[in-house]
Design an enzyme around this catalytic site. Structure first.
Site, PDB file in Angstrom:
ATOM      1  N   TYR A 177      38.496  60.534  41.081  1.00 26.39           N
ATOM      2  CA  TYR A 177      37.912  59.475  41.905  1.00 26.39           C
ATOM      3  C   TYR A 177      38.940  58.359  42.022  1.00 26.39           C
ATOM      4  O   TYR A 177      39.517  57.935  41.008  1.00 26.39           O
ATOM      5  CB  TYR A 177      36.629  58.954  41.244  1.00 26.39           C
ATOM      6  CG  TYR A 177      35.966  57.790  41.955  1.00 26.39           C
ATOM      7  CD1 TYR A 177      35.984  56.514  41.389  1.00 26.39           C
ATOM      8  CD2 TYR A 177      35.308  57.964  43.166  1.00 26.39           C
ATOM      9  CE1 TYR A 177      35.365  55.446  42.020  1.00 26.39           C
ATOM     10  CE2 TYR A 177      34.680  56.898  43.805  1.00 26.39           C
ATOM     11  CZ  TYR A 177      34.712  55.640  43.225  1.00 26.39           C
ATOM     12  OH  TYR A 177      34.106  54.584  43.860  1.00 26.39           O
ATOM     13  N   ASP A 229      47.157  57.385  39.788  1.00 30.15           N
ATOM     14  CA  ASP A 229      46.061  56.419  39.794  1.00 30.15           C
ATOM     15  C   ASP A 229      45.759  56.084  38.331  1.00 30.15           C
ATOM     16  O   ASP A 229      45.067  56.831  37.647  1.00 30.15           O
ATOM     17  CB  ASP A 229      44.829  57.009  40.498  1.00 30.15           C
ATOM     18  CG  ASP A 229      43.663  56.033  40.474  1.00 30.15           C
ATOM     19  OD1 ASP A 229      42.696  56.233  41.228  1.00 30.15           O
ATOM     20  OD2 ASP A 229      43.711  55.052  39.685  1.00 30.15           O
ATOM     21  N   LYS A 252      40.972  47.373  36.634  1.00 28.18           N
ATOM     22  CA  LYS A 252      40.230  47.208  35.373  1.00 28.18           C
ATOM     23  C   LYS A 252      40.920  46.263  34.388  1.00 28.18           C
ATOM     24  O   LYS A 252      40.882  45.054  34.556  1.00 28.18           O
ATOM     25  CB  LYS A 252      39.937  48.586  34.781  1.00 28.18           C
ATOM     26  CG  LYS A 252      39.015  49.408  35.735  1.00 28.18           C
ATOM     27  CD  LYS A 252      38.616  50.727  35.168  1.00 28.18           C
ATOM     28  CE  LYS A 252      37.969  51.608  36.202  1.00 28.18           C
ATOM     29  NZ  LYS A 252      36.541  51.390  36.390  1.00 28.18           N
TER      30      LYS A 252
HETATM   31  P1  KE4 Z   1      37.114  49.948  41.774  1.00 27.53           P
HETATM   32  O1  KE4 Z   1      37.255  49.865  43.277  1.00 27.53           O
HETATM   33  O2  KE4 Z   1      35.727  50.345  41.329  1.00 27.53           O
HETATM   34  O3  KE4 Z   1      37.651  48.694  41.066  1.00 27.53           O
HETATM   35  O4  KE4 Z   1      38.116  51.100  41.263  1.00 27.53           O
HETATM   36  C1  KE4 Z   1      38.006  52.382  41.840  1.00 27.53           C
HETATM   37  C2  KE4 Z   1      38.642  53.398  40.906  1.00 27.53           C
HETATM   38  C3  KE4 Z   1      39.893  53.899  41.220  1.00 27.53           C
HETATM   39  N1  KE4 Z   1      40.508  54.794  40.415  1.00 27.53           N
HETATM   40  C4  KE4 Z   1      39.919  55.217  39.266  1.00 27.53           C
HETATM   41  C5  KE4 Z   1      40.639  56.213  38.410  1.00 27.53           C
HETATM   42  C6  KE4 Z   1      38.641  54.739  38.900  1.00 27.53           C
HETATM   43  O5  KE4 Z   1      38.056  55.184  37.758  1.00 27.53           O
HETATM   44  C7  KE4 Z   1      37.986  53.806  39.722  1.00 27.53           C
HETATM   45  C8  KE4 Z   1      36.607  53.261  39.407  1.00 27.53           C
HETATM   46  N2  KE4 Z   1      35.970  53.795  38.248  1.00 27.53           N
HETATM   47  C9  KE4 Z   1      34.512  53.777  38.267  1.00 27.53           C
HETATM   48  C10 KE4 Z   1      33.995  54.356  36.945  1.00 27.53           C
HETATM   49  N3  KE4 Z   1      34.415  55.680  36.724  1.00 27.53           N
HETATM   50  C11 KE4 Z   1      33.999  52.414  38.524  1.00 27.53           C
HETATM   51  C12 KE4 Z   1      32.540  52.206  38.222  1.00 27.53           C
HETATM   52  C13 KE4 Z   1      31.756  51.941  39.477  1.00 27.53           C
HETATM   53  O6  KE4 Z   1      32.007  52.612  40.503  1.00 27.53           O
HETATM   54  O7  KE4 Z   1      30.850  51.066  39.396  1.00 27.53           O
END
Ligand code: KE4
Length: 439
Positions: free
Chosen positions: A144, A239, A267
């Site tokens: 993701y 990523d 994060k």
């Molecule tokens: P954000 O746009 O949510 O800040 O980051 C996206 C993203 C990009 N790349 C990786 C590897 C990620 O894990 C994420 C976001 N992670 C999720 C939890 N697995 C965020 C939680 C959510 O969607 O509320």
């Protein structure tokens, strides 16, 4: 425990926000639970509106590697907020943050701050396409990279939690250049690149996948991706939104010694405030506007509040000693969880690295999306609810990670292990010897 106030707040929230939440993975649908509403947090503990206290293993989905309300992060925010929250004009804090990222992350010579991991990945893909003049991208099933249109193909995290293969609203023309392959399968990449390699702008990968639960790269996998990208003139994008500053100060690229062309961050870099970043080799980053032609922008990118929170967290992490401490705590916990699962006769595969981990309710091994998807999500839901009753908050999805922080102490881990012994007994009674595992 009672959750009356949370349940009432949830009813209110559902009238005003889709599903009552601002991000799908927070809803407890996948684990048969209405979400908690949190009043405060400190260290590794969160307190909900009903006054229940939990040991927290979500940590805002990764940013809070030092725990909630770390004194140095709070002090930094207090110090800067009186001088304004955002100017839309450069500040010295942005230079300090950029210098810190370049210093800590081996493959980054130049960096651009954004406001989320989604923005970081979306921008890195656009830059790779602009720099190479190519259209296609390769990603991996179960990984993701945020919710940008071209990356929401066979993704993990909330899409996997809710069994959504893709999503309405994305025209096929947008994803026709996105190829998604099985994770950990170099042969599949070789075959794809053999036929379309010269059209592939980039391969984007979570160097440790953490959105289908935690899945480690096979030995040689990342090195193989590096070699294949170099052979075909495609960019390798790591990523590291989760792994960055988490599994080592310099992330997966430092731990595994494989250098991507571009890195996405998020994060931890924001210390709990909304920050993302992308960076890499200077000759690539110099293609980003206003220096180069690849456009990307953001009103609040690099704002002083977020910069000071992130910078104070990175400064604490740079002092050394913390990574060893949290890895030790995570290892201790995972050994305890394994013992608890064995004692309850519940099939569980625990994948872990540094302070990251996931307990899959399946015999395993779990090496990709297909094997992860065999997990018994009903058993996980029971486990989640039983742990919650015992004061332990886990991700409300089998396909997310647990995060240990520097604030988790041995007594917290011991309490977690004891709760797991009791919770897994309940799971074992409801599902003797994992008979529900998906085949
Ligand atoms: P954000 O746009 O949510 O800040 O980051 C996206 C993203 C990009 N790349 C990786 C590897 C990620 O894990 C994420 C976001 N992670 C999720 C939890 N697995 C965020 C939680 C959510 O969607 O509320």
């Amino acid at each position: 425990m009672n959750w009356n106030i949370s349940n009432n707040l949830y009813k209110e929230a559902c009238k005003l926000m889709p599903g009552g939440v601002n991000s799908p993975v927070r809803s407890g649908r996948a684990v048969g639970f209405e979400p908690l509403f949190i009043k405060k947090a400190n260290g590794c503990h969160i307190t909900d509106e009903d006054g229940n206290v939990y040991i927290d293993y979500v940590g805002s989905w990764g940013p809070l590697i030092l725990g909630h309300s770390h004194p140095e992060v709070v002090a930094a925010l207090r110090d800067v907020v009186d001088r304004g929250t955002s100017y839309g004009i450069p500040t010295r804090l942005e230079i300090e943050m950029a210098r810190k990222v370049v210093e800590m992350v081996p493959a980054i010579d130049m960096v651009r701050m954004v406001n989320s991991g989604t923005e970081a990945a979306m921008s890195a893909i656009r830059l790779a396409r602009g720099y190479t003049g190519r259209k296609k991208i390769i990603k991996f099933n179960g990984c993701y990279h945020g919710h940008a249109d071209s990356l929401l193909v066979k993704s993990g995290s909330g899409l996997m939690t809710f069994g959504i293969p893709g999503t309405p609203g994305i025209p096929e023309e947008i994803v026709e250049h996105t190829i998604s392959l099985p994770y950990n399968d170099l042969e599949a990449v070789r075959q794809a690149m053999g036929s379309v390699g010269e059209e592939v702008a980039a391969i984007i990968v979570e160097p440790v996948a953490a959105n289908m639960g935690v899945v480690l790269p096979r030995v040689g996998y990342l090195e193989g991706l590096r070699r294949i990208c170099t052979e075909h003139g495609s960019l390798l994008i790591f990523d590291e939104v989760i792994t960055g500053f988490r599994i080592a100060p310099g992330g997966a690229q430092q731990l595994f010694g494989v250098m991507p062309d571009l890195t996405c961050l998020g994060k931890i870099i924001g210390g709990g405030l909304p920050v993302g970043a992308y960076g890499g080799k200077k000759e690539i980053m110099e293609h980003v506007a206003p220096l180069g032609p690849v456009y990307q922008a953001g009103t609040l990118s690099g704002n002083p509040l977020a910069m000071c929170a992130g910078l104070s967290m990175l400064n604490v992490l740079s002092r050394g000693g913390i990574y060893e401490q949290i890895e030790e705590m995570n290892t201790y916990m995972c050994v305890g969880l394994e013992e608890a699962a064995n004692s309850a006769g519940v099939p569980m595969t625990i994948n872990r690295i540094a302070s990251l981990g996931c307990g899959f309710f399946t015999k395993g091994p779990v090496i990709d999306l297909e094997s992860a998807a065999k997990s018994d999500t009903e058993s996980y839901a029971i486990f989640f609810r039983e742990m919650l009753k015992r004061g332990v908050y886990l991700a409300p999805s089998q396909f997310e990670a647990f995060f240990v922080s520097a604030a988790h102490e041995k007594e917290d881990i011991d309490r977690t292990i004891q709760a797991a012994f009791d919770a897994l007994k309940v799971v074992g009674q409801s599902c003797p010897s994992g008979e529900r595992e998906k085949v």
